[in-house]
Scaffold this motif. Sequence first.
Motif, short mmCIF file in Angstrom:
data_model
loop_
_atom_site.label_atom_id
_atom_site.label_comp_id
_atom_site.label_asym_id
_atom_site.label_seq_id
_atom_site.Cartn_x
_atom_site.Cartn_y
_atom_site.Cartn_z
N GLY A 249 0.79 -1.22 0.00
CA GLY A 249 0.00 0.00 0.00
C GLY A 249 0.82 1.27 0.00
N ARG A 250 2.07 1.18 -0.49
CA ARG A 250 2.94 2.36 -0.52
C ARG A 250 2.95 2.98 -1.92
N ASN A 251 3.41 4.21 -1.99
CA ASN A 251 3.49 4.93 -3.26
C ASN A 251 4.56 4.30 -4.14
N ALA A 252 4.15 3.68 -5.24
CA ALA A 252 5.09 2.99 -6.11
C ALA A 252 5.50 3.81 -7.33
N LEU A 253 5.00 5.04 -7.45
CA LEU A 253 5.32 5.84 -8.65
C LEU A 253 6.81 6.07 -8.85
N PRO A 254 7.62 6.29 -7.78
CA PRO A 254 9.05 6.51 -8.00
C PRO A 254 9.76 5.31 -8.65
N THR A 255 9.22 4.12 -8.53
CA THR A 255 9.81 2.95 -9.20
C THR A 255 8.98 2.52 -10.41
N LEU A 256 7.67 2.76 -10.36
CA LEU A 256 6.79 2.33 -11.45
C LEU A 256 7.03 3.13 -12.73
N LEU A 257 7.17 4.45 -12.63
CA LEU A 257 7.38 5.28 -13.81
C LEU A 257 8.72 4.98 -14.49
N PRO A 258 9.84 4.89 -13.73
CA PRO A 258 11.08 4.48 -14.38
C PRO A 258 10.99 3.09 -15.01
N MET A 259 10.25 2.18 -14.34
CA MET A 259 10.10 0.83 -14.89
C MET A 259 9.39 0.87 -16.24
N LEU A 260 8.31 1.65 -16.34
CA LEU A 260 7.58 1.75 -17.60
C LEU A 260 8.44 2.36 -18.70
N PHE A 261 9.20 3.39 -18.36
CA PHE A 261 10.08 4.00 -19.36
C PHE A 261 11.13 3.01 -19.85
N MET A 262 11.73 2.28 -18.89
CA MET A 262 12.76 1.30 -19.27
C MET A 262 12.16 0.17 -20.09
N MET A 263 10.96 -0.27 -19.73
CA MET A 263 10.30 -1.34 -20.48
C MET A 263 10.07 -0.93 -21.93
N VAL A 264 9.54 0.29 -22.12
CA VAL A 264 9.22 0.76 -23.46
C VAL A 264 10.49 0.94 -24.29
#
Length: 578
Positions: free
Chosen positions: A501-516
């Motif tokens: 239940g923690r804010n995952a945006l600091p890792t989620l956004l870089p992950m999406l950029f790296m994936m793409v």
Amino acid sequence: MNAALAALLCLIVYALGYRFYSAYLATKIFALSDDHVTPAHAQEDGVDYVPTNKWVLFGHHYASIAGLGPLLGPAIAVIWGWAPAMLWVVGGALLVGCVHDFGALVVSMRARGQSIGKVTESVIGPRAKSLFHLIIFFLVALAMGVFAKVMAALFSPATAANPVGYPQAVIPSASLMILATVIGTLVYKKGFRLVPLTVLAFILVLGSIPLGMNEGVLAFTGLNEVGRAPSTDGWSWLLLIYAFAASVLPVWLLLQPRDFLNSLLLYLGMAAMFLGFFVLNPQFDAPAYQPHPDGAPSIFPFVFITIACGAASGFHGLVSSGTSSKQIAREPDARMVGYGGMVGESLLGLMAVLATTAGFGDATRWHEHYASWGAAGGLAQKIDAFIQGAGLFISQFGLPLGASQSFVALLVVSFALTSMDSGTRLLRYNIAEIAETLNLPWLGHRVVASLGAVAAIGFFCFFKINGKPAGLALWAIFGTSNQLLASLTLLVVSLYLLQRGRNALPTLLPMLFMMVSTGVAMAGQLRDFWAKDTMLLFGLCLGLLIMALWLIFEALLAFRRYQSGQTTESLQVEFKAG
């Protein structure tokens, strides 16, 4: 443009990023606490799990991740201009690479020091763990095999066939290994104080540098003579033997003190390079932006893939979750080690950008070297471009240019050696975890797993594909596989945060950029490999892409299970502290 002004702005951004963003991650996202017992204390065994002073551990971690990658990547990526390379090295590190390394370290630390591959089983599932293990095995064995080949070339005498030989680095490198074992024994077994021993050992290491450069010593030892010195294959075998020893010996005896000593040498070298750079106060020899270099792939996404370790690297997550998480004495130390260590790595990447764009002396020479994608040369030539430029900066203190370049060559070898010894140990852990999955306990034995790790590295170092060592032949897919691993690690860390239940945006956004960006790059590589009829590279690249897509699918299933209130027993047990 004045290169010193651009570099000064970068240093200010680094300081602000560490001061504020890493503090936010440590307190608000990962909630680091002194109340949590770390694996180094809970599972202390005197071999792998050893509570370690944060400054010593920072030195080990920084030296382990600061390999050839942050030198090789920027040294070729500047073909698109200094501005894109500099922006990604700095911004990519602070927002992606540092977050990746920090996250992998924390998640592993909260999972009893298990590797990111093993952690994946708890967060996603057993199939995902096996997929992760296969990707890790391929990436680490390939990278370490290439490192061994490049280091062997640097240790060998310079010849027409090997113009980048710097045998002057052999004696100082050997002294580092010997002094490290002495320090480890005296500190951990005899109770000697670390600081005075380190000061004395560092003085002796510095004294070994002019000794290694002395023409009389080189002539006596034969290190600079073809026929008397080991061949490149001979050096490769010696490096593999060293890697095996570093893998099986207790971490306090060789790996940790050698990396700490080596980190002091790296700090000195980095300080000398940056200070010399500011004294020289050069202009950029390269253009700020060159969108279509001859023969180069498109700047998007390949500038991100090419720079790799200078901004974000999957290998760093393996170090964070492999050796460093087992030595953290206090949870808050993870901020300095994980986030701060990657800042140090990025500084090395920044220096590589500066050395290869402002260290040529004039624009004509730069344009000759970077006339086309092919003209920039192979791996050893890229390293040599960094050595020449960084040596020019250090020579501003009055040192002869040749001596300055030899010192930089020693630093380069040191970067690679620390990555290689840590990489072999990480591969040993990976093999041991595979053995656990296959229920083959004998395969996970420290010595057996280390032999397997060295054998895999040796394959990529010696086995020939179309007349080239396998590692060099397959290096074309290292960048994408490395960035793929980084994006998958960020995926695991993001799921870990979401499941709490923690804010995952600091890792989620870089992950999406790296994936793409990695997905687009792999699609482009598949097209090129097919067009050039290089079926081996096509097959490996396709296999990595399929495994990545499968792992993403497994992650989506795990997230759906979480949303429906299902949580695995292992998740509840292994992450009880987090």
